[in-house]
Structure formats: structure tokens, C-alpha cells
Enzyme design. Structure first.
Site, short mmCIF file in Angstrom:
data_model
loop_
_atom_site.label_atom_id
_atom_site.label_comp_id
_atom_site.label_asym_id
_atom_site.label_seq_id
_atom_site.Cartn_x
_atom_site.Cartn_y
_atom_site.Cartn_z
N GLY A 8 -7.93 35.59 17.10
CA GLY A 8 -9.17 36.16 16.60
C GLY A 8 -9.85 35.21 15.62
O GLY A 8 -10.93 35.51 15.10
N ASN A 9 -9.23 34.07 15.35
CA ASN A 9 -9.72 33.15 14.33
C ASN A 9 -10.53 32.02 14.99
O ASN A 9 -9.96 31.11 15.59
CB ASN A 9 -8.52 32.59 13.54
CG ASN A 9 -8.95 31.74 12.37
OD1 ASN A 9 -9.89 30.97 12.46
ND2 ASN A 9 -8.24 31.88 11.26
N GLU A 36 1.50 41.17 15.61
CA GLU A 36 2.15 40.23 14.70
C GLU A 36 3.18 41.00 13.89
O GLU A 36 2.82 41.79 13.02
CB GLU A 36 1.12 39.60 13.76
CG GLU A 36 0.53 38.32 14.32
CD GLU A 36 -0.33 37.56 13.33
OE1 GLU A 36 0.15 37.26 12.22
OE2 GLU A 36 -1.48 37.27 13.68
N ASP A 67 0.77 30.73 15.08
CA ASP A 67 0.84 31.31 13.74
C ASP A 67 0.96 30.15 12.76
O ASP A 67 1.74 29.22 12.98
CB ASP A 67 2.04 32.26 13.62
CG ASP A 67 1.87 33.19 12.42
OD1 ASP A 67 0.76 33.69 12.20
OD2 ASP A 67 2.86 33.39 11.68
N PHE A 143 -11.61 25.84 6.64
CA PHE A 143 -11.54 27.29 6.42
C PHE A 143 -10.28 27.59 5.60
O PHE A 143 -9.49 26.70 5.30
CB PHE A 143 -11.53 28.03 7.75
CG PHE A 143 -10.27 27.83 8.57
CD1 PHE A 143 -10.08 26.67 9.29
CD2 PHE A 143 -9.27 28.80 8.59
CE1 PHE A 143 -8.91 26.46 10.02
CE2 PHE A 143 -8.10 28.60 9.33
CZ PHE A 143 -7.93 27.43 10.05
N GLY A 144 -10.12 28.87 5.29
CA GLY A 144 -8.90 29.35 4.65
C GLY A 144 -8.51 28.53 3.42
O GLY A 144 -9.32 28.31 2.51
N HIS A 171 -1.22 19.98 10.61
CA HIS A 171 -0.08 20.72 11.16
C HIS A 171 -0.41 21.23 12.58
O HIS A 171 0.40 21.18 13.48
CB HIS A 171 0.26 21.89 10.23
CG HIS A 171 -0.93 22.72 9.85
ND1 HIS A 171 -2.07 22.17 9.31
CD2 HIS A 171 -1.19 24.06 9.96
CE1 HIS A 171 -2.96 23.13 9.09
NE2 HIS A 171 -2.45 24.28 9.48
#
Ligand code: ITT
Length: 191
Positions: A8-9, A36, A67, A143-144, A171
């Protein structure tokens, strides 16, 4: 070569689209999500999630999920697998507050990609990069947690890197590169 990325990201999707296009892999986004589970292990979350995705898959497409999480050494790995919740609640400002006066700034970003198809059991691919938590938010890219994660010894946060720069060292890049190499062999064997 087509692959469906269940996420969804949209930021994660666009980074993965860019990374995998270099391998001739065309990525499609499925925003339906997956279950999740709560676990301290990112691998366990991904393994459970990709199996759930396969239960509802009706076609022969290849599916991936990912994830990712930020693990801060001085906070015993927090927020780790709970990164999504922590980002939505306390956010970068909350993390910086927790880190006020803390000298050990070491942290890592971890990505775990899970692949599965009707012809293959699940396979996991992991990528990790090390860096430091900055003293304040820097940079407007990404983002994030990108504005508070200084990558390696560059001194630059991911937020200060262009999308191309981040996608060449992150990563996510490391995990997806492992997946791409596996997937190209997998497609050859099926041809
Ligand atoms: P899906 O599960 O739908 O794929 P999500 O947003 O929940 O999307 P993750 O669980 O993988 O994604 O990531 C948890 C959070 O960690 C995410 O919402 C971001 O805030 C942060 N995060 C993940 N990868 C990041 C990256 O490359 N840069 C900065 N923050 C990241």
C-alpha cells in the site's frame, strides 16, 4: 518479466519499480494489502504475509511483498518491525526526542523481500544498511525515516540523497538485487 508487488506504500513501490527496471523486470502494484502479523522477526512477518498473498492468488503471476524497518541500537532495536506504527504515531520528531542526549546514534535499515508463485515455494531476500540517527531532520527527498537516517559514513541522510542515489545503496536495493538475480534464473528455468 512481470512481477506483482503487494504494497500500500507508493514510495516503496516507486523505489522498487526503479530498481527492478534495470533488470528488465516490470513491476505492477497490488494495493489490496496482506495480513501483517505482530512479530519481532521481519522474516516471520514476510513469510506469513507472502503465504497469505498466495492463498488469494488466482493466476500464475509472480508476487513479492516487502517488510522494512529502522533498528536503533541505543533503543535495543526499536522501532524495528513496528516501524510503520511508530512512524504514524510519534514520527521522526518523536524518535529524535527519544534520542535526545544519546551519544550512540548507530542504526540500521532492514528490508526483507518475500517472493512466491504458484510454481515456487516462498523465498526470502534480505538487505541491511548501517548508519546513524541524525540530530535533526535533514533533506526533503524520500519518505518515512529518510530525513533522520545518515547513510554509512557519507554524513548524508537518505532524505538528502536524490532518488537515484538512495536506490543505488539502500537496504531495499540490496534485497531487491538479490531477488532480481534469483528471479532471472527462475524465469530461465521455466522458459
Ligand atoms: P506495506 O506493508 O503496505 O508494504 P508499509 O508502509 O507498512 O507498507 P513497511 O512495513 O515495510 O511498509 O515499513 C514500515 C515503515 O518504515 C514505513 O511506513 C516507513 O515509515 C518506514 N520505512 C520503510 N522503508 C523505509 C525507507 O526506505 N526509508 C524511510 N522509511 C522507511
Amino acid at each position: 518479466m512481470n512481477v506483482v508487488f503487494v504494497t500500500g506504500n507508493r514510495h516503496k513501490f516507486h523505489e522498487a519499480l526503479h530498481i527492478l527496471s534495470a533488470y528488465g523486470i516490470h513491476l505492477h502494484q497490488d494495493t489490496k494489502g496482506y495480513i501483517e502479523i505482530q512479530s519481532d522477526s521481519i522474516e516471520e512477518i514476510v513469510l506469513f504475509g507472502i503465504k497469505e498473498v498466495m492463498k488469494r492468488a488466482r493466476d500464475k503471476s509472480a508476487y513479492i511483498i516487502e517488510d522494512a524497518g529502522l533498528f536503533i541500537e541505543a533503543l535495543d532495536g526499536f522501532p524495528g518491525p513496528y516501524s510503520s506504527y511508530v512512524y504514524r504515531t510519534i514520527g521522526n520528531r518523536g524518535i529524535l526526542k527519544l534520542m535526545e542526549g544519546v551519544k550512540n546514534r548507530r542504526a540500521k535499515f532492514v528490508s526483507c523481500v518475500g517472493f512466491c508463485s504458484k510454481d515456487s515455494d516462498p523465498v526470502l531476500f534480505k538487505g541491511e544498511v548501517y548508519g546513524n540517527i541524525s540530530w535533526f531532520e535533514r533533506g526533503s527527498h524520500g519518505f518515512g525515516f529518510d530525513p533522520i537516517f545518515e547513510f554509512g559514513s557519507t554524513g548524508k541522510t537518505f532524505g538528502e540523497m536524490t532518488p537515484d542515489e538512495k536506490s543505488a545503496c539502500s537496504h531495499r536495493f540490496i534485497a531487491l538485487k538479490k531477488f532480481a538475480n534469483f528471479f532471472m534464473e527462475y524465469e530461465k528455468e521455466r522458459a
